[in-house]
Scaffold this active site. Sequence first.
Site, PDB file in Angstrom:
ATOM      1  N   ALA A   1      84.516  -7.765  53.188  1.00 40.76           N
ATOM      2  CA  ALA A   1      84.643  -8.929  54.059  1.00 40.76           C
ATOM      3  C   ALA A   1      84.551  -8.507  55.514  1.00 40.76           C
ATOM      4  O   ALA A   1      85.144  -7.506  55.920  1.00 40.76           O
ATOM      5  CB  ALA A   1      85.970  -9.637  53.802  1.00 40.76           C
ATOM      6  N   LYS A   2      83.817  -9.282  56.313  1.00 41.33           N
ATOM      7  CA  LYS A   2      83.756  -9.030  57.757  1.00 41.33           C
ATOM      8  C   LYS A   2      84.919  -9.783  58.411  1.00 41.33           C
ATOM      9  O   LYS A   2      84.757 -10.897  58.919  1.00 41.33           O
ATOM     10  CB  LYS A   2      82.413  -9.458  58.330  1.00 41.33           C
ATOM     11  CG  LYS A   2      81.291  -8.483  58.011  1.00 41.33           C
ATOM     12  CD  LYS A   2      79.969  -8.888  58.653  1.00 41.33           C
ATOM     13  CE  LYS A   2      79.936  -8.693  60.145  1.00 41.33           C
ATOM     14  NZ  LYS A   2      79.852  -7.263  60.534  1.00 41.33           N
ATOM     15  N   VAL A   3      86.075  -9.154  58.374  1.00 42.85           N
ATOM     16  CA  VAL A   3      87.296  -9.743  58.917  1.00 42.85           C
ATOM     17  C   VAL A   3      87.461  -9.282  60.363  1.00 42.85           C
ATOM     18  O   VAL A   3      87.372  -8.087  60.661  1.00 42.85           O
ATOM     19  CB  VAL A   3      88.518  -9.308  58.081  1.00 42.85           C
ATOM     20  CG1 VAL A   3      89.790  -9.934  58.635  1.00 42.85           C
ATOM     21  CG2 VAL A   3      88.326  -9.699  56.622  1.00 42.85           C
ATOM     22  N   TYR A  31      88.142  -4.959  62.957  1.00 48.62           N
ATOM     23  CA  TYR A  31      87.327  -4.335  63.989  1.00 48.62           C
ATOM     24  C   TYR A  31      88.141  -3.771  65.148  1.00 48.62           C
ATOM     25  O   TYR A  31      87.569  -3.162  66.062  1.00 48.62           O
ATOM     26  CB  TYR A  31      86.241  -5.314  64.453  1.00 48.62           C
ATOM     27  CG  TYR A  31      85.124  -5.374  63.433  1.00 48.62           C
ATOM     28  CD1 TYR A  31      83.965  -4.629  63.585  1.00 48.62           C
ATOM     29  CD2 TYR A  31      85.278  -6.121  62.268  1.00 48.62           C
ATOM     30  CE1 TYR A  31      82.977  -4.641  62.622  1.00 48.62           C
ATOM     31  CE2 TYR A  31      84.290  -6.132  61.288  1.00 48.62           C
ATOM     32  CZ  TYR A  31      83.140  -5.389  61.475  1.00 48.62           C
ATOM     33  OH  TYR A  31      82.165  -5.389  60.504  1.00 48.62           O
TER      34      TYR A  31
END
Length: 296
Positions: free
Chosen positions: A153-155, A159
């Site tokens: 998942a690009k949560v 980042y």
Amino acid sequence: MQYFNSNTVLYLNGKFQKANNTTADIYGQSLHYGYAVFEGIRAYNTHNGTRVFKARQHFERLKRSAELVHMPFSWDINDLIKQTYKLLELNNLKNAYIRPLIYCAPNMSLVAGTKTSIMICAWEWGAYLGHEQLKVCISSYERPNPKSTPMEAKVSGNYVNSILATTEAKSKGFDEALLLDMNQNIAEAPGANIFIEKNGRLYTPPKGHILPGITRATVIELCHILDIEIIEKHLTARDLKHADSAFFCGTATEIAGIASVDEYKFPLRWTDSLGATIQRTYKSLVLEKQNYEVII
């Protein structure tokens, strides 16, 4: 870099509006806890006009990211693709980077959000890591444990790890960082996957401790088309520092050659490497009409 001006338009919950008239709630979970998901997508000025590369795959991953962190996703992907093209038209963008973001309503608790919003913005963005080969260092930061957060998942909150790694690398005079996983195997760069070349073969870390990038999947597809042997396996820093060459790949990064890692300089000239072949082929691929889906 300036991402918007007084004329910039963005898409928010079904409507287009001026970016400088848009507000965000300071009590949102997304702001306080990084509880949001996003995508990075590129549009290219092709021989058949402006086209969004692999739009469906990106919006499907956006939906999957939301599902993995229990965020409601109520939007139709066909409509999101359509609105993305409209957004590019309204902003007169030919080559662009597109950022969809799903974020939560005000909520100071740590319970999953029940109401979400979607925003899509876009801006001109050149090669994220530049056009020169990169000086890379192995970071002191590790990729998060996959049992702590879903790796696929690009949560947004994940980042912070990327910001720390890149900031550390630049403070030491490098262009970018490379993170290892909890087992001290190579994982990925803060915003890109990695491939290494050894004896005419390409190697890349397997899924599990990495974001399985859409560009990574495209590179693997190109390897099959070009009859380049590609092997997914766990790789150590020692493997990397005995390799012939290496490169990063990602939507923002595209294909970026690596000159060195720490003190080790790759012996193979970039122009003679498999990475350079992939780079040239990828540039041709994103300009081909048949690789795009346009929804009217």
